[in-house]
Design a protein around this motif. Structure first.
Motif, PDB file in Angstrom:
ATOM      1  N   LEU A 128       0.860  -1.191   0.000  1.00 14.50           N
ATOM      2  CA  LEU A 128       0.000   0.000   0.000  1.00 14.50           C
ATOM      3  C   LEU A 128       0.896   1.240   0.000  1.00 14.50           C
ATOM      4  CD1 LEU A 128      -3.106   0.931   0.533  1.00 14.50           C
ATOM      5  CD2 LEU A 128      -2.222   1.467   2.782  1.00 14.50           C
ATOM      6  N   ALA A 129       0.897   1.966  -1.106  1.00 15.72           N
ATOM      7  CA  ALA A 129       1.755   3.156  -1.207  1.00 15.72           C
ATOM      8  C   ALA A 129       0.934   4.415  -0.960  1.00 15.72           C
ATOM      9  CB  ALA A 129       2.390   3.213  -2.593  1.00 15.72           C
ATOM     10  N   TYR A 188      -3.460   5.695   8.087  1.00 14.05           N
ATOM     11  CA  TYR A 188      -4.392   5.698   6.937  1.00 14.05           C
ATOM     12  C   TYR A 188      -5.556   4.740   7.186  1.00 14.05           C
ATOM     13  CZ  TYR A 188      -5.984   3.826   2.413  1.00 14.05           C
ATOM     14  OH  TYR A 188      -6.739   3.350   1.377  1.00 14.05           O
TER      15      TYR A 188
ATOM     16  N   ARG B  89       2.058   3.337  -7.438  1.00 13.38           N
ATOM     17  CA  ARG B  89       1.294   2.304  -6.724  1.00 13.38           C
ATOM     18  C   ARG B  89       0.346   2.896  -5.687  1.00 13.38           C
ATOM     19  NH1 ARG B  89       4.042  -0.929  -3.727  1.00 13.38           N
ATOM     20  NH2 ARG B  89       5.922   0.302  -3.577  1.00 13.38           N
ATOM     21  N   THR B  90      -0.084   4.142  -5.897  1.00 15.02           N
ATOM     22  CA  THR B  90      -1.036   4.756  -4.974  1.00 15.02           C
ATOM     23  C   THR B  90      -2.486   4.463  -5.363  1.00 15.02           C
ATOM     24  OG1 THR B  90      -0.746   6.771  -6.266  1.00 15.02           O
ATOM     25  CG2 THR B  90       0.443   6.646  -4.195  1.00 15.02           C
ATOM     26  N   LEU B  92      -4.055   1.735  -5.259  1.00 11.34           N
ATOM     27  CA  LEU B  92      -4.692   0.853  -4.275  1.00 11.34           C
ATOM     28  C   LEU B  92      -5.313   1.670  -3.128  1.00 11.34           C
ATOM     29  CD1 LEU B  92      -5.268  -1.957  -3.115  1.00 11.34           C
ATOM     30  CD2 LEU B  92      -2.945  -1.985  -2.215  1.00 11.34           C
ATOM     31  N   ALA B  93      -4.526   2.604  -2.597  1.00 10.89           N
ATOM     32  CA  ALA B  93      -5.029   3.434  -1.488  1.00 10.89           C
ATOM     33  C   ALA B  93      -6.234   4.259  -1.936  1.00 10.89           C
ATOM     34  CB  ALA B  93      -3.920   4.346  -0.975  1.00 10.89           C
ATOM     35  N   LEU B  94      -6.157   4.746  -3.167  1.00 10.72           N
ATOM     36  CA  LEU B  94      -7.249   5.568  -3.693  1.00 10.72           C
ATOM     37  C   LEU B  94      -8.501   4.727  -3.936  1.00 10.72           C
ATOM     38  CD1 LEU B  94      -7.563   8.541  -4.350  1.00 10.72           C
ATOM     39  CD2 LEU B  94      -6.852   8.075  -6.686  1.00 10.72           C
ATOM     40  N   ARG B  95      -8.300   3.522  -4.475  1.00 10.66           N
ATOM     41  CA  ARG B  95      -9.449   2.636  -4.734  1.00 10.66           C
ATOM     42  C   ARG B  95     -10.170   2.281  -3.443  1.00 10.66           C
ATOM     43  NH1 ARG B  95      -7.665  -2.460  -8.174  1.00 10.66           N
ATOM     44  NH2 ARG B  95      -9.853  -3.056  -7.996  1.00 10.66           N
ATOM     45  N   LEU B  96      -9.405   2.075  -2.383  1.00  6.27           N
ATOM     46  CA  LEU B  96     -10.023   1.680  -1.118  1.00  6.27           C
ATOM     47  C   LEU B  96     -10.753   2.840  -0.446  1.00  6.27           C
ATOM     48  CD1 LEU B  96      -7.172  -0.551   0.316  1.00  6.27           C
ATOM     49  CD2 LEU B  96      -9.390  -1.327  -0.503  1.00  6.27           C
TER      50      LEU B  96
END
Lengths: 258, 231
Positions: A128-129, A188, B89-90, B92-96
């Motif tokens: 997770l970036a 986060y 690779r951000t 993933l964080a945005l999708r969640l």
């Protein structure tokens, strides 16, 4: 390729495991795009998996995983590399689709599929970036805003303090060490106080103090929600009320809980 | 907070984050501005004399050159907001955390602002280097703004599609080009009209076509984006 599930005898939870072919009461399916996460009603989250299977092309990773988790319970998923631990966590938040089976989150009388349940989920994983050009605080502000929350700076600093980043919130993430970045992932994940916490390799890259932060996070989560932890580290089995071992190859009798 | 308010708040947060990131990294802006400057200089060296002529053919060529410069700069830069998320690779964080529609609207607004900045810079450079005279400035600005809006609506979804591909830039051009051709033809016609001093009444049908195109592609993109984003 069978998975095994057992309950640890020194469980902190009084809930009874209803694993393997769980029967669920007929739930109401929610049409809401986003489940409410800030209701005054006490958390009553339940996660139900039924005959869950995953595969990559012709290679089956696991199959037949059925269990139910209630608020206050922690499931630890263990197994060898490639056994599907991370895949299971990705299925739980809808980042991948299962080959077979169902996943349902029961929350305040409604049932949510994994993608719809994302507002209920906090996710921590090594892959997770976060935004390296932004500071830790700016990252949290941004993710709070997209989750339609408006925490004060004091609350965000307090959250950073909780994960051991006190005094470093204004530094850009690019200047963080890998351990600090992992701590920020916890901030986060906890930002919206999720009733479900999914942790993939929870203590990877963390020092002793960081591992203590994880202990506290899991202990707090136990008071109101569910945690699912994927790990290879045998020391982390102690977090779980239940341990699910994913075995890519069938071997012997199931190990007893310690 | 209503669903629409929540959606707009999420989109605004994503737009603000993209602007903040862009101002710190200059990931797209520098490339676009350099491209615009190089194109204007190169074109002025080759056909700079066209600015002195006011015949219909010269006006069409000037308009076409302006839109070609804008198009190639857009193809070079508009995919970056999604590509950057994927490369860092951000995603993933945005999708969640974010709703797909909020992500699309935030990225769309960022691309639109980026293209409008590019419009201003390219137009100024063309006016200076090619000595282009704009007879109907209001119509010219309207054509440029509406053309850019249409270009952004058409390319933002394509940018999301190609973000996970290996051959990103090539694929972006290949997928976007068929969508862009109709708006490009209309935009060149409208710009020619504005350069030649055409009346608003002549330009309005062209603006209506461009606005219809923008609305149609925006609605289609909003409907299709969740499938692209979750794929």
């Amino acid at each position: 390729m069978r998975s095994r599930l057992w309950r640890l005898p020194d469980s902190a939870s009084a809930s009874t495991l209803t694993a393997m072919n769980t029967e669920q009461p007929a739930p109401r399916t929610s049409d809401a795009a986003t489940p409410p996460t800030n209701s005054a009603q006490p958390a009553a989250i339940t996660l139900a998996l039924h005959e869950l299977a995953a595969s990559y092309g012709p290679r089956s990773v696991f199959r037949g995983v059925s269990l139910t988790l209630h608020a206050g319970e922690v499931l630890v998923v263990s197994g060898a590399n490639g056994s599907g631990k991370s895949t299971l966590l990705r299925l739980l938040c809808g980042l991948q689709q299962p080959t077979a089976g169902t996943i349902a989150y029961h929350w305040q009388g409604q049932v949510y599929a994994p993608v719809a349940a994302r507002p209920l989920i906090g996710w921590v994983a090594p892959d997770l970036a976060l935004y390296r050009e932004l500071s830790g605080l700016e990252n949290l502000r941004f993710f709070a805003a997209v989750r339609h929350r408006t925490p004060s700076d004091a609350e965000l600093y307090d959250l950073l303090e909780q994960v051991g980043l006190g005094g470093r919130g204004d530094d850009r993430v690019a200047a963080y060490s890998s351990g600090m970045t992992h701590r920020l992932r916890y901030a986060y994940a906890l930002l919206h106080q999720p009733p479900v916490l999914l942790l993939d390799e929870p203590t990877v890259t963390l020092d002793v103090h960081g591992a203590a932060v994880v202990d506290q996070v899991i202990a707090r989560q136990r008071t109101h929600g569910i945690s699912v932890i994927a790990t290879n580290d045998p020391r982390e089995l102690r977090y779980g009320n239940y341990v699910l071992t994913l075995n890519p190859v069938e071997t012997g009798a199931p190990r007893q809980g310690t | 907070m209503t669903t629409l308010q929540a959606l707009l708040c999420g989109a605004w947060a994503i737009f603000r984050k993209d602007v903040q990131s862009e101002l710190r990294t200059r990931y797209a802006l520098n490339a676009l501005l350099l491209f615009a400057a190089c194109t204007a200089v190169a074109v002025s060296l080759g056909v700079g004399f066209l600015g002195l002529r006011r015949d219909p053919q010269s006006l069409v060529i000037q308009s076409a050159l302006l839109w070609i410069a804008l198009l190639f700069a857009a193809l070079n830069g508009l995919s970056r907001s999604f590509v950057q998320e994927e490369e860092r690779r951000t995603t993933l964080a945005l999708r969640l955390a974010a709703r797909p529609a909020a992500v699309f609207l935030g990225k769309f607004c960022f691309n639109l602002v980026l293209l409008l900045v590019l419009d201003v810079v390219t137009t100024v450079l063309f006016v200076i280097f090619l000595r282009v005279e704009i007879a109907n400035l209001g119509l010219f600005v309207a054509m440029l703004a509406m053309g850019s809006l249409s270009l952004t609506t058409a390319t933002t979804l394509v940018a999301a599609i190609i973000a996970r591909a290996n051959f990103k830039s090539g694929l972006f051009a290949v997928l976007a080009f068929p969508l862009i051709v109709p708006l490009l033809v209309i935009a060149i016609q409208g710009t020619t009209l504005a350069l030649g001093g055409g009346a608003w009444s002549q330009g309005m049908p062209l603006l209506q076509i461009l606005s219809s195109y923008a609305v149609a592609t925006l609605v289609a993109s909003l409907l299709l984006f969740p499938f692209v984003w979750e794929a």
